[in-house]
Design an enzyme around this catalytic site. Structure first.
Site, PDB file in Angstrom:
ATOM      1  N   LYS A  54      41.819  -6.076 -15.005  1.00  0.00           N
ATOM      2  CA  LYS A  54      43.069  -6.744 -15.399  1.00  0.00           C
ATOM      3  C   LYS A  54      44.231  -5.768 -15.540  1.00  0.00           C
ATOM      4  O   LYS A  54      45.324  -6.006 -15.023  1.00  0.00           O
ATOM      5  CB  LYS A  54      42.883  -7.468 -16.740  1.00  0.00           C
ATOM      6  CG  LYS A  54      41.940  -8.636 -16.732  1.00  0.00           C
ATOM      7  CD  LYS A  54      41.962  -9.389 -18.062  1.00  0.00           C
ATOM      8  CE  LYS A  54      41.461  -8.569 -19.238  1.00  0.00           C
ATOM      9  NZ  LYS A  54      40.055  -8.180 -19.131  1.00  0.00           N
ATOM     10  N   ASN A  77      48.485  -8.800 -22.816  1.00  0.00           N
ATOM     11  CA  ASN A  77      47.320  -8.221 -23.494  1.00  0.00           C
ATOM     12  C   ASN A  77      47.337  -6.692 -23.480  1.00  0.00           C
ATOM     13  O   ASN A  77      46.513  -6.055 -24.118  1.00  0.00           O
ATOM     14  CB  ASN A  77      46.034  -8.728 -22.820  1.00  0.00           C
ATOM     15  CG  ASN A  77      44.795  -8.431 -23.610  1.00  0.00           C
ATOM     16  OD1 ASN A  77      44.714  -8.718 -24.802  1.00  0.00           O
ATOM     17  ND2 ASN A  77      43.800  -7.846 -22.967  1.00  0.00           N
ATOM     18  N   HIS A 125      31.831 -10.131 -23.733  1.00  0.00           N
ATOM     19  CA  HIS A 125      32.221 -10.824 -24.965  1.00  0.00           C
ATOM     20  C   HIS A 125      31.226 -11.916 -25.372  1.00  0.00           C
ATOM     21  O   HIS A 125      31.602 -12.908 -26.005  1.00  0.00           O
ATOM     22  CB  HIS A 125      33.618 -11.435 -24.823  1.00  0.00           C
ATOM     23  CG  HIS A 125      34.689 -10.425 -24.549  1.00  0.00           C
ATOM     24  ND1 HIS A 125      34.948  -9.372 -25.395  1.00  0.00           N
ATOM     25  CD2 HIS A 125      35.558 -10.294 -23.498  1.00  0.00           C
ATOM     26  CE1 HIS A 125      35.939  -8.648 -24.897  1.00  0.00           C
ATOM     27  NE2 HIS A 125      36.316  -9.179 -23.744  1.00  0.00           N
TER      28      HIS A 125
END
Length: 388
Positions: A54, A77, A125
């Protein structure tokens, strides 16, 4: 909380927290910072998500647009949150490039990027989500509010992304990137990215001068090219970026040489898939430093590539017993345990010879021993610099 008009969560706060139940029960909206900011942002938003890549893709894309003469805000982010742009503190941009995490997507309602980029979906995650499918659905929310005039840039080589394209409707225009021919999008080849319209190559970007290594970075470049073209980037601006972009710290970053041994910092690799991608960058023997705080990742998924490419594995941190159990028989010269980063580097150096690579690619979070992945990477760098 039951008296509030609106609850806005930081991405670090799970939207499933029991403390939010009074708000849910009272019908009070619970949203995230990115959702709130997007209501006030007038410029088109390019949102970039995926398990890995990302930040590199976001920075590449931002630079492609800047080199094309666009006024660009890069954040989300990474670095500056989108709400800071909405507050007017960063001037007026022609286009917004926002790295977007699954945690941020969990709390979106009307968030509608003009272009949504999905790089990949792999295990990560799982300490926060009920399972992999829940995590994948969270990533797919990036397309939820798009309309036919918007664009969706997707990885046609990622098994989970392909499966979700088959089972989830998309209203936006698909732009796929792949190693095989596509109808609309980009075909990735070893030395170039070919942009394709109706199965015909219209533009070719040369990778001969590219500083980014590994197949995964060719995917990141292809995704960035497609998104940049959607927002008016010039061919010269895109090629200039490909030729000059040096990569980001803690991502397959060479930090020094000791006795002819190359030391590479990939501390940002906090999941199993990221380690596989890092190992694919090297043809010669690798001494791999692996471990930290496991996020319910499955180290068994590394068996094949460790057997093929890893000479010695150094297991570090909370997860080292799990690593030993999963991979003890796979490195060519076995697994060594270490109690600190300094010990891990010393043992890796002893196991390596000139021409080898010592790779820190942990597949784990860093919070058992460090403040964050950057702290872990800087510690590694500092130790190597003292040895050089």
């Amino acid at each position: 909380m039951a008296q509030a008009d609106l609850v806005v969560l930081s991405p670090g706060v799970p939207h499933t927290q029991p403390m939010l139940e009074p708000a849910w029960a009272a019908g009070i909206p619970v949203i995230g910072e990115m959702e709130l900011a997007s209501v006030f942002v007038k410029a088109p938003i390019i949102a970039v998500t995926g398990t890995n890549g990302k930040t590199t893709t976001t920075e590449l894309l931002g630079q492609m647009l800047k080199n094309s003469g666009k006024r660009v805000f890069v954040g989300g982010n990474i670095g500056t949150p989108l709400i800071a742009y909405a507050d007017g503190a960063h001037g007026v941009a022609d286009v917004i490039v926002a790295e977007t995490s699954s945690f941020q997507l969990d709390t979106t309602v009307s968030f509608r990027p003009a272009t949504s980029v999905l790089l990949n979906i792999t295990d990560d995650h799982l300490d926060r989500y009920a399972g992999f499918s829940a995590y994948a659905e969270s990533k797919w929310r990036i397309f939820k509010n798009q309309e036919p005039e918007d664009a969706a840039v997707l990885n046609a080589m990622d098994a989970t992304v392909v499966k979700m394209m088959e089972t989830h409707a998309l209203r936006s225009r698909r732009r796929l990137f792949s190693h095989v021919p596509v109808v609309q999008g980009a075909r990735i080849q070893k030395d170039r990215i070919a942009v394709v319209e109706n199965r015909r190559t219209t533009v070719v970007f040369d990778l001969a001068k590219c500083h980014l290594v590994g197949p995964h970075n060719r995917e990141n470049i292809a995704a960035a090219c497609l998104a940049a073209l959607e927002h008016g980037a010039t061919l010269a601006g895109i090629q200039q970026t490909i030729d000059t972009f040096r990569g980001l710290p803690h991502r397959v970053e060479t930090v020094g040489f000791v006795r002819g041994i190359r030391f590479v910092n990939d501390s940002k690799a906090t999941n199993v898939d990221a380690v596989k991608r890092a190992l694919e960058c090297f043809d010669g023997p690798v001494v791999l430093i692996l471990g930290g705080q496991n996020k319910k990742g499955d180290f068994n998924r590394l068996k094949t590539i460790v057997r093929q490419r890893v000479k010695t594995l150094v297991a570090l941190g909370e997860a080292r017993d799990e690593i030993v159990t999963a991979l003890a028989g796979d490195p060519q010269q076995g697994v060594i345990e270490a109690g600190s980063m300094e010990e891990a580097v010393a043992k890796a150096l002893s196991a390596a010879v000139a021409g080898d690579v010592v790779l820190l690619s942990p597949a784990c979070a860093s919070f058992d021993m460090f403040d964050n992945y950057a702290h872990r990477g800087e510690c590694f760098r500092s130790i190597v610099e003292r040895l050089a």
